[in-house]
Design an enzyme around this catalytic site. Structure first.
Site, PDB file in Angstrom:
ATOM      1  N   TYR A  98       0.840  -1.198   0.000  1.00 27.65           N
ATOM      2  CA  TYR A  98       0.000   0.000   0.000  1.00 27.65           C
ATOM      3  C   TYR A  98       0.877   1.250   0.000  1.00 27.65           C
ATOM      4  O   TYR A  98       1.812   1.369   0.779  1.00 27.65           O
ATOM      5  CB  TYR A  98      -0.928  -0.003   1.217  1.00 27.65           C
ATOM      6  CG  TYR A  98      -1.854  -1.187   1.196  1.00 27.65           C
ATOM      7  CD1 TYR A  98      -3.095  -1.127   0.576  1.00 27.65           C
ATOM      8  CD2 TYR A  98      -1.444  -2.407   1.738  1.00 27.65           C
ATOM      9  CE1 TYR A  98      -3.916  -2.241   0.513  1.00 27.65           C
ATOM     10  CE2 TYR A  98      -2.257  -3.532   1.673  1.00 27.65           C
ATOM     11  CZ  TYR A  98      -3.496  -3.437   1.064  1.00 27.65           C
ATOM     12  OH  TYR A  98      -4.291  -4.548   0.990  1.00 27.65           O
ATOM     13  N   TYR A 124       7.946  11.522   4.020  1.00 28.21           N
ATOM     14  CA  TYR A 124       7.034  10.381   4.006  1.00 28.21           C
ATOM     15  C   TYR A 124       6.703   9.959   2.573  1.00 28.21           C
ATOM     16  O   TYR A 124       6.832   8.785   2.208  1.00 28.21           O
ATOM     17  CB  TYR A 124       5.748  10.737   4.765  1.00 28.21           C
ATOM     18  CG  TYR A 124       4.622   9.752   4.548  1.00 28.21           C
ATOM     19  CD1 TYR A 124       4.665   8.487   5.113  1.00 28.21           C
ATOM     20  CD2 TYR A 124       3.513  10.097   3.774  1.00 28.21           C
ATOM     21  CE1 TYR A 124       3.632   7.575   4.902  1.00 28.21           C
ATOM     22  CE2 TYR A 124       2.489   9.195   3.560  1.00 28.21           C
ATOM     23  CZ  TYR A 124       2.543   7.938   4.124  1.00 28.21           C
ATOM     24  OH  TYR A 124       1.533   7.042   3.904  1.00 28.21           O
TER      25      TYR A 124
END
Length: 285
Positions: A98, A124
């Site tokens: 994911y 991130y």
């Protein structure tokens, strides 16, 4: 078929532990058993379980904290999925992973498709993109699902934070100039299970034809402000929600202004995705 599920106590992992029961024999592990920051442990667990499918929802998801912990974010979000891909190749296994809408820079007010140019604005997003690339480079059967604004009724997420604050305050000030699609963790898990059921029926040839990146986010789009208003309404609370700009709520990590993704590729091949408002209503009921 033996399925190794990581991050089984997380938002998406918890839901996957339920939805994947019909796919195969699920070996669900949490951070205590398989810590993605320990690459040797990742290898050891995979070699011990010997799965035919690895499903990896585990991730470093503290977007702002990642700015001060780039090495740890990269190890968990990029290096660990790369190790999983290497081990999957040795086992002849497939990998489901994911990723995030934050791999895009959000500079264009149009829904992103899978092949659009990538340009993460924060650590991130960069770490998640590196994970995508490590998996693709391994040349194994794989599915990478990019999702967005994930919420649910457990863990730490925007929905639960807003519900808590709305009970404590008369007014909330929420960013109204960032656009995206809130996606329920159960939607992600159930769609994953539907796709993997098709994969199981289709065998090796299915993976040859369908491996790659897919956007898996709810239909429609909204802002954090409008999402908060919908949460307050569903909960029957009376807290006032005041729109503000991103500049009025500075954060360590830059966010894309427009990170809506088109899920047409996934829906054309596999199954329908619900509108974000419909999913929110079901979640809160």
């Amino acid at each position: 078929m033996k399925v190794l599920l990581t991050g089984s106590t997380g938002q998406v992992g918890y839901e996957l532990a339920r939805s994947l029961q019909g796919v195969g024999e699920v070996v669900a592990v949490d951070r205590n058993v398989m810590d993605l920051s320990d690459l040797d442990q990742v290898r050891d667990v995979i070699r011990s379980v010997k799965p035919k499918l690895i499903v990896n929802p585990a991730a470093y998801t503290a977007v702002d904290k990642a700015e001060s912990e780039p090495e740890l974010a990269h190890r968990i979000n990029a290096e660990a999925p790369g190790v999983m891909a290497e081990e999957a190749k040795l086992l002849g296994a497939a990998l489901v992973h994911y990723s995030t809408d934050y791999v895009f820079d959000g500079s264009q007010p149009t829904a992103r498709v899978e092949d659009d140019p990538l340009g993460p604005l924060n650590v991130y997003g960069a770490s998640k993109l590196a994970g995508e690339r490590a998996i693709a480079a391994a040349g194994i059967p794989h599915l990478i699902f990019r999702t967005s604004w994930v919420y649910g009724m457990r863990g730490k997420n925007f929905l639960l934070t807003m519900l808590r604050l709305a009970k404590e305050r008369d007014e909330l000030r929420v960013v109204a100039d960032q656009h995206g699609a809130p996606t329920w963790s159960r939607t992600i898990a159930d769609i994953t299970a539907q796709v993997l059921s098709q994969a199981h029926a289709g065998g090796r040839e299915w993976w040859v034809q369908n491996s790659g990146v897919y956007h898996l986010s709810a239909q429609g789009q909204t802002t954090w402000h409008e999402f908060t208003e919908a949460i307050i309404e569903e909960a029957g609370l009376s807290c006032k929600v005041v729109p503000i700009t991103s500049a009025e709520y500075p954060t360590p990590a830059r966010r894309p202004q427009y990170s809506v993704m088109s899920s047409e590729r996934l829906m054309a091949r596999f199954c329908h995705l619900p509108h974000w408002k419909e999913a929110l209503h079901l979640c809160m009921r």
